[in-house]
Scaffold this motif. Structure first.
Motif, PDB file in Angstrom:
ATOM      1  N   CYS A  32      24.958  -3.977 -17.515  1.00 30.50           N
ATOM      2  CA  CYS A  32      26.206  -3.799 -17.182  1.00 30.50           C
ATOM      3  C   CYS A  32      27.213  -4.595 -17.679  1.00 30.50           C
ATOM      4  CB  CYS A  32      26.506  -4.305 -15.612  1.00 30.50           C
ATOM      5  SG  CYS A  32      25.629  -3.287 -14.448  1.00 30.50           S
ATOM      6  N   CYS A  87      28.502  -7.614 -13.783  1.00 29.13           N
ATOM      7  CA  CYS A  87      27.494  -6.972 -12.710  1.00 29.13           C
ATOM      8  C   CYS A  87      27.619  -7.852 -11.506  1.00 29.13           C
ATOM      9  CB  CYS A  87      26.132  -7.328 -13.387  1.00 29.13           C
ATOM     10  SG  CYS A  87      24.725  -6.255 -12.489  1.00 29.13           S
ATOM     11  N   ASP A  88      26.891  -7.277 -10.417  1.00 28.41           N
ATOM     12  CA  ASP A  88      27.396  -8.199  -9.153  1.00 28.41           C
ATOM     13  C   ASP A  88      27.557  -9.454  -9.074  1.00 28.41           C
ATOM     14  OD1 ASP A  88      26.633  -5.427  -8.549  1.00 28.41           O
ATOM     15  OD2 ASP A  88      25.214  -5.823  -6.845  1.00 28.41           O
ATOM     16  N   HIS A 132      29.509  -1.115 -14.978  1.00 26.63           N
ATOM     17  CA  HIS A 132      28.861  -1.621 -13.799  1.00 26.63           C
ATOM     18  C   HIS A 132      28.684  -0.465 -12.879  1.00 26.63           C
ATOM     19  CE1 HIS A 132      32.444  -1.897 -11.066  1.00 26.63           C
ATOM     20  NE2 HIS A 132      32.701  -2.582 -12.043  1.00 26.63           N
ATOM     21  N   CYS A 133      27.732  -0.120 -11.871  1.00 25.77           N
ATOM     22  CA  CYS A 133      27.650   0.734 -10.882  1.00 25.77           C
ATOM     23  C   CYS A 133      28.787   1.604 -10.525  1.00 25.77           C
ATOM     24  CB  CYS A 133      26.867   0.490  -9.884  1.00 25.77           C
ATOM     25  SG  CYS A 133      25.032  -0.070 -10.284  1.00 25.77           S
ATOM     26  N   ALA A 183      29.419  -4.714  -7.471  1.00 23.53           N
ATOM     27  CA  ALA A 183      30.381  -5.204  -8.472  1.00 23.53           C
ATOM     28  C   ALA A 183      31.696  -4.333  -8.422  1.00 23.53           C
ATOM     29  CB  ALA A 183      29.612  -4.502  -9.831  1.00 23.53           C
ATOM     30  N   GLU A 190      21.413  -7.494 -12.382  1.00 23.04           N
ATOM     31  CA  GLU A 190      20.765  -6.957 -10.956  1.00 23.04           C
ATOM     32  C   GLU A 190      19.281  -6.444 -11.159  1.00 23.04           C
ATOM     33  OE1 GLU A 190      22.741  -8.087  -9.061  1.00 23.04           O
ATOM     34  OE2 GLU A 190      21.470  -7.427  -7.180  1.00 23.04           O
ATOM     35  N   ILE A 191      19.440  -5.626 -12.497  1.00 20.88           N
ATOM     36  CA  ILE A 191      17.984  -4.686 -12.461  1.00 20.88           C
ATOM     37  C   ILE A 191      17.106  -5.470 -13.077  1.00 20.88           C
ATOM     38  CG2 ILE A 191      17.207  -2.756 -13.733  1.00 20.88           C
ATOM     39  CD1 ILE A 191      19.352  -2.201 -11.359  1.00 20.88           C
TER      40      ILE A 191
HETATM   41 FE1  FES Z   1      25.027  -4.215 -12.139  1.00 22.42          FE
HETATM   42 FE2  FES Z   1      24.786  -2.370 -10.290  1.00 22.42          FE
HETATM   43  S1  FES Z   1      23.271  -2.889 -11.822  1.00 22.42           S
HETATM   44  S2  FES Z   1      26.378  -3.554 -11.005  1.00 22.42           S
END
Ligand code: FES
Length: 577
Positions: free
Chosen positions: A58, A126-127, A198-199, A205, A90-91
């Motif tokens: 992200c 990212c988050d 990002h998602c 995020a 996050e991943i």
């Molecule tokens: Fe980074 Fe969803 S994996 S915002």
């Protein structure tokens, strides 16, 4: 035009470059080694705190944004200097990125504190990167603007819009239920995430990078402008220009992120149907400025704030659609009657001035206050004998029938127990049961992983069941959906009542009264408490041990107790010879 570099000005960088004797000599000489001259050293130094990392998909495009920020800084008369901090993907991160949020915040704070900079642009996405950077910047309290990398474009599979990672879960459930085949499942895997960013649903995020607009610490447009849109690069350049003025004027985060600004951010999260993770991150940010946010404030604001953004996973649309509908400025404009419009922002104007003329292009995406999607906000706070210090539910993403529900508990002692038994054909479970997960909070997880969305047992999936009441002290991804009660406090690993639940106990979620009740009498609970043993600590050394010793509970933001409050940076101090 070069001035005498030994001439003192009272900025942090000015003092650094103009120190007498060998200190100033080395500061200048080693900076000249990078190709900069004394004219550069007369300018305010702007740190660009970059969470770029290839281990964080992200944030993998942030180098390009950093270059645009630098252009803006140079244009406005500043001297940009980019530096890296820990990036939390996050991943890729294990066991959970949340375990490292406070470490990243410490890294950010100390790099701001220790270097001769006068202002900072925080590049995040990212988050956890956004709250971590803000927590650190608030404690350092040096002029700052947050610029996130933006959401990815909508996913698309054969004309059907997809969103990460709402559809990662939805499609996996369908594949497990046998309604889509292996080949289709594989094709979807290549279609759900089409670009950098990002998602793109209203996950964590999206929520965090939107609420910074309401906090006033980001420029208007930060939340929804897609990562790959040229407007995002222009926004970066604007941030670079603007931070130079903020540094010169000495406008600090503590002057921007006030109690009013935090109430504005909570209002926005409620109106967006934002992520439950904001209920952990925002108190942690506020705590760095000495501002307490009781859980009751979330409920109070949620009850008076209608859900007006039609965003997945609660609604239909995604961040790209929100951008074209007018973005976060348009949502804030619609919410103005519920906001503190006079709150100051990093633009130098008030929040109301920032959004006064923000156009709203699509009323399917951004509803009018008078015609909301739901009369109250997307999040609510629960309490009761199962959660004396509170719990969180995102009712906007839950099956309505499950919001008033009483059922038999099926207890899993930890994530490994879930993995081992959830799909066991012999598991005694019905759609009316309540899935309970213990030992997944800040201490128990450890790191409060996003495992609150316990999978529906496969045998029930095959019967068509897609939602059940689930309760834990864990978090869940903002992209997730279902009747899921989270952040139960105090957590089970420190002896909260959740630790005492046993298979077959009756649990009731009475959403109308915001109540979560365990039907076990006090005498029996006292007996169970006497027999209860805490789990073995997850870490015996290193950062993990520091984490376990100092992490606070979810309602306090799961920050470290010794990081609360701020300590504004002072002029650079180094030993003199
Ligand atoms: Fe980074 Fe969803 S994996 S915002």
């Amino acid at each position: 035009m070069a001035q005498d570099a030994t001439k003192q000005n009272d900025s942090r960088s000015g003092l650094f470059f103009s120190e007498p004797h060998v200190a100033g000599f080395t500061h200048r000489a080693f900076t000249k080694a990078m190709g900069f001259d004394e004219e550069d050293m007369q300018r305010p130094v702007i740190g660009i705190c970059n969470t770029y990392s290839e281990l964080n998909n992200c944030n993998s495009h942030l180098r390009e944004l950093a270059e645009a920020v630098k252009r803006g800084v140079w244009q406005a008369g500043g001297f940009p200097m980019e530096f890296p901090t820990i990036s939390l993907g996050e991943i890729y991160l294990s066991p959970t990125s949340m375990l490292y949020r406070n470490l990243a915040a410490m890294d950010t704070e100390e790099m701001i504190r220790g270097n001769p900079i006068d202002g900072v642009v925080l590049l995040t996405n990212c988050d956890k990167t956004t709250p971590a950077a803000l927590m650190g910047a608030c404690s350092a309290d040096l002029p700052a603007i947050l610029l996130s990398g933006g959401p990815a474009l909508n996913g698309n599979f054969k004309g059907q819009m997809l969103g990460a990672c709402t559809d990662c879960r939805r499609m996996t459930a369908e594949w497990q239920a046998g309604t889509i085949d292996d080949e289709t499942y594989k094709e979807i895997e290549g279609s759900v995430f089409r670009s950098r960013g990002h998602c793109m649903v209203m996950g964590t995020a999206s929520t965090m990078n939107s609420l910074v607009e309401a906090l006033g610490i980001a420029l208007p447009g930060n939340g929804a402008t897609p990562a790959t849109d040229a407007a995002r690069i222009r926004l970066a350049e604007q941030a670079g220009r603007r931070i130079v003025t903020l540094a010169q004027e000495g406008v600090r985060p503590s002057q921007i992120i006030t109690r009013q600004a935090i109430e504005n951010a909570i209002t926005l999260v409620c109106a967006l149907g934002g992520s439950t993770n904001a209920v952990v991150h925002l108190p942690a940010i506020a705590g760095r400025l000495g501002i307490e946010i009781p859980l009751s404030l979330w409920d109070e604001i949620s009850r008076r704030t209608p859900l007006i953004a039609n965003m997945r996973p609660s609604g239909q649309f995604q961040m790209e659609d929100l951008h074209f509908a007018g973005g976060i400025p348009a949502v804030l404009r619609e919410l103005l009657p519920l906001l503190h419009g006079d709150a100051l922002t990093v633009t130098g104007r008030t929040l109301a001035e920032n959004v006064a003329n923000a156009p709203i292009h699509n009323r399917d995406v951004i509803h009018a206050l008078a015609e909301p999607l739901q009369p109250e906000g997307g999040l609510s706070i629960l309490s009761g004998n199962l959660a004396p210090d509170g719990a969180v539910i995102k009712q906007s993403a839950a099956t309505p029938a499950l919001l008033q529900h009483r059922g038999r508990a099926i207890v899993f002692t930890d994530v490994e127990d879930v993995r081992a038994r959830i799909n066991d054909p012999d598991l005694d479970v019905t759609p009316d049961d309540v899935l309970v997960l213990q030992n997944s909070g800040p201490v128990g997880g450890p790191g409060m992983p996003e495992v609150g969305i316990l999978p529906i047992p496969q045998k029930l999936l095959k019967q068509g069941v897609r939602d059940m009441l689930r309760i834990s002290d864990a978090r869940m991804s903002g992209t997730a959906y279902g009747a899921i009660v989270l952040h139960v406090a105090p957590e089970s690993a420190i002896g909260g009542p959740l630790a005492l639940v046993q298979d077959g106990d009756e649990i009731e979620l009475d959403f109308a009264n915001r109540r979560l009740h365990l039907y076990v009498d006090d005498e029996e609970l006292a007996r169970r408490r006497t027999a209860w043993q805490p789990p073995q600590p997850a870490f015996g050394r290193g950062y993990g041990r520091l984490y376990l010793q100092h992490v606070t509970q979810a309602p306090q933001g799961a920050d470290f107790d010794f990081l609360l409050g701020n300590d504004p940076v002072k002029p650079m101090e180094q030993p003199k010879f």
